[in-house]
Design a protein around this motif. Structure first.
Motif, mmCIF file in Angstrom:
data_model
loop_
_atom_site.group_PDB
_atom_site.id
_atom_site.type_symbol
_atom_site.label_atom_id
_atom_site.label_comp_id
_atom_site.label_asym_id
_atom_site.label_seq_id
_atom_site.Cartn_x
_atom_site.Cartn_y
_atom_site.Cartn_z
ATOM 1 N N GLN A 1 -7.574 0.295 -0.533
ATOM 2 C CA GLN A 1 -7.934 -0.762 0.134
ATOM 3 C C GLN A 1 -9.048 -0.627 0.857
ATOM 4 N N ASP B 1 -5.386 -1.105 -4.974
ATOM 5 C CA ASP B 1 -5.130 -1.898 -3.843
ATOM 6 C C ASP B 1 -6.002 -3.064 -3.301
ATOM 7 N N THR C 1 0.752 -1.223 -0.096
ATOM 8 C CA THR C 1 0.056 -0.133 0.100
ATOM 9 C C THR C 1 0.857 1.465 0.078
HETATM 10 MG MG LIG Z 1 -2.060 -2.587 2.187
#
Ligand SMILES: [Mg+2]
Ligand SMILES: Nc1ncnc2c1ncn2[C@@H]1O[C@H](COP(=O)(O)OP(=O)(O)OP(=O)(O)O)[C@@H](O)[C@H]1O
Lengths: 423, 233
Positions: free
Chosen positions: B97, B173, B52
């Motif tokens: 994410q 992500d 990330t």
């Molecule tokens: Mg991550």
């Protein structure tokens, strides 16, 4: 600048937090309504002071010889024809339809004597017809009557002076002053009416006599010491003063005349109005600092709750400044709407009291007076466009200023931190 | 700009070090990576390996402690925050994410938001989003707010938002983390097609075997550094 998008987001956010929006809005609206009412009421009060002041005094606008204000002597009188000049100038003025009266007086300081003694007196030669509709004194008669059109040797005398000189209705007294030939001249007059205002300055010294009588006595013929102009609202005064100064440029240049608005002519009244106005501003300033902080607080809370959102906006391509403007526009929208509603409510309250508010009870029967001026206890709130614009401007200023700090916070968040994935 | 260079992304000796109280966390360590235009690349690695963080660096959401990053021909360190925002708006699509949809907007409005910022005409916005919604099984949910969507549905909206404006580079992500294999295949099909037909460059951070399988290049990260880098033919 994505103005449309920013506005949409702001509106959506205001709607999403409806409860908070309504709470903040209510505080702002109540503040605005109070502000508006307080200001119109204050302006009405001051207008009342001014009105009473200029009626007993020298009018909203006065024309006289420069030295007269201090000397109060007959030699400092306006040349004949000035009255006509002022009348003509008033007629050509843009404010002509706001002028309610043009009046004239022969005012001098002199002496009033009777068998019981002598007292300094302020002697006013007046036109009884005009004065009856103008001066509040004719409503303060305690005995006898006010001067009448064809009165000759009549005098309308303050109660204090009457007592001091041991006079009664029908008594004779002699008024004395320097005449046009710089000699002391006396005039016998008879008391036809007695007034009491409760204000010592007036009751102990003022005498009204017919202006024709005064003219003969002092050898001034139809000359005057001052010409006064009354208007329906003090708002019209500055424009009228400018106009009269232009029109009377010639006598003014020669030193034969001066034009003064009530502010210059009655500086203590002006000062009193200013002091009261600033006292009001201070109170309202404090009120709005409190409202402002509660707005800062709610807006800041909402920003802190929306960190993620502001992070996303920046991640998707809004600049920090644009992100700040989402918060600012939110504050601005709310402020504009609330300011308008608040002022509207305030004006509605004002309208409900348009008949006037009697505040005499607050004063326990005491005569209300102000720097030697008797005041009508019924206050009619006064609405002027300038005042309303000031109020709107002030409220928007408070609203915007209180959004600035939260907006800066929204702009300077740590984007990745705010969007973090919490497991 | 990206035409004048062969690559979509290039990093040179990039470090990202976080100061965690007294302790230093080296989230990304000396990563030098070139991603050509039109690549379909997966970043894999255990949790905490820096995937990330690396995507955030490439997207200009955070600045590296050391090293240089070029995206679409610009060195990010030379750009102001405003210019970075502009670059993201024009060149980069993100799938976060945590989805990160805007709560006050409907699914459809969220998906078309980047196009709204770009000034794309309404009809075109609607057409593109409708088509992508159809392909991801989101038809009928256009007017729902994110709060009324499941995790998987939000994820699909997030993917549509990232690709609908047809950016040159998509940084995604864990785009399939909450999807069943059927839904995740559909998403991958859609992205693969955009990659083939429009040459959109995709970089995924993922734990998902499906995604790794379908990627042509697989970069493995361990403890913030590149551990292996394989390209399949
Ligand atoms: Mg991550
Ligand atoms: N803002 C931060 N401050 C301190 N440490 C951080 C910060 N962001 C990330 N880290 C640390 O950096 C390392 C890499 O984190 P990152 O989120 O990039 O991993 P990841 O590979 O994406 O993991 P996951 O697969 O769980 O999403 C971790 O040790 C994490 O704790």
């Amino acid at each position: 600048m994505h103005f449309g998008v920013i506005t949409m987001l702001a509106l959506r956010n205001l709607r999403r937090n409806l409860r908070r929006t309504i709470l903040t809005a209510t505080a702002f609206i109540i503040g605005g309504a109070l502000l508006t009412f307080a200001q119109t009421f204050g302006d009405g009060t001051h207008e009342q002071w001014i009105d009473s002041g200029v009626r007993t005094g020298s009018g909203h606008v006065t024309v006289e010889v420069p030295e007269f204000r201090v000397s109060r002597k007959i030699e400092d009188r306006l040349p004949g024809g000035t009255l006509q000049l002022v009348r003509k100038a008033v007629e050509s003025s843009a404010a002509a339809d706001r002028v309610t009266d043009v009046f004239y007086r022969l005012t001098i300081n002199g002496l009033a004597t009777s068998a019981s003694g002598a007292r300094p007196a302020q002697i006013l030669g007046v036109d009884p017809t005009i004065e009856a509709s103008l001066s509040p004194l004719d409503e303060q008669v305690v005995e006898g009557r006010y001067l009448k059109k064809d009165d000759r040797l009549a005098a309308f005398v303050g109660a204090g002076l009457v007592d001091a000189l041991d006079l009664r209705i029908g008594s004779r007294l002699v008024v004395m002053a320097q005449d046009a030939h710089k000699e002391v001249a006396g005039q016998l007059v008879r008391v036809v009416g007695i007034f009491r205002t409760g204000i010592a300055e007036l009751d102990d010294s003022v005498i009204h006599v017919p202006i024709a009588t005064a003219g003969e006595w002092l050898g001034t013929g139809r000359d005057l010491t001052n010409v006064g102009v009354m208007v329906d609202s003090s708002v019209a005064v500055p424009g009228l003063v400018r106009h009269l100064r232009r029109e009377l440029a010639e006598p003014i240049a020669k030193g034969d005349a001066t034009v003064m608005g009530w502010r210059e002519a009655m500086p203590s009244l002006h000062a009193a109005v200013l002091v009261d106005e600033w006292g009001g501003y201070l109170m309202l300033g404090i009120l709005f600092v409190i409202v402002g902080f509660s707005i800062i607080n709610t807006v800041l809370m909402s920003v802190l709750h929306r960190h993620r959102e502001f992070g996303v906006l920046q991640a998707l391509g809004l600049t920090p400044r644009q992100t700040a403007s989402v918060v600012l526009v939110e504050g601005l929208l709310q402020t504009v709407v609330c300011a308008l509603i608040g002022v509207g409510v305030g004006l509605a309250i004002t309208a409900a009291f348009s008949g006037g508010i009697d505040i005499s009870e607050l004063y326990n029967d005491q005569e209300m007076q102000f720097s030697g001026v008797a005041i009508d206890p019924v206050i009619v709130p006064m609405v002027t466009p300038v005042r309303i614009l000031y109020i709107l401007g002030f409220m928007m200023f408070v609203g915007i200023v209180s959004s600035v700090y939260p907006a800066m916070r929204a702009a300077t968040i740590d984007v990745t931190e705010s969007m973090k994935f919490e497991r | 700009m990206s035409e004048s260079n062969g690559y979509a992304v290039r990093t040179a000796g990039v470090w990202k070090i976080f100061q965690q109280e007294a302790e230093e966390v080296q989230a990304v360590r000396d990563v030098s990576l070139t991603i050509e235009r039109g690549e379909f690349t997966a970043l894999a690695g255990p949790s905490g390996s820096g995937k990330t963080t690396l995507l955030n660096l490439i997207g200009g959401l955070t600045r590296p402690t050391r090293g240089e990053i070029w995206v679409a021909g610009s060195e990010l360190g030379a750009l102001s925050n405003r210019e970075l925002a502009q670059l993201r708006l024009e060149e980069v699509g993100f799938v976060f994410q945590a989805y990160n949809l805007l709560p006050v907007l409907s699914a459809l409005e969220n998906a078309e938001f980047p196009m709204l910022l770009q000034g794309t005409p309404a009809a075109e916005r609607a057409a593109r989003v409708q088509e992508l919604f159809e392909r991801t099984g989101m038809t009928g949910l256009e007017d729902r707010r994110p709060g009324k969507l499941s995790g998987g549905q939000q994820q699909r909206v997030a993917v549509v938002r990232a690709v609908a404006s047809q950016p040159a580079l998509v940084l995604a992500d864990e785009p399939t983390a909450n999807l069943d294999s059927h839904a995740s295949e559909a998403l991958l099909d859609m992205m693969a097609e955009l990659n083939r037909e429009l040459g959109v460059t995709f970089v995924f951070a993922t734990h998902d075997g499906h995604v790794m399988e379908r990627s042509r290049r697989l970069v493995r990260m361990v403890d913030g550094a590149i551990d292996s880098d394989e390209t399949r033919s």
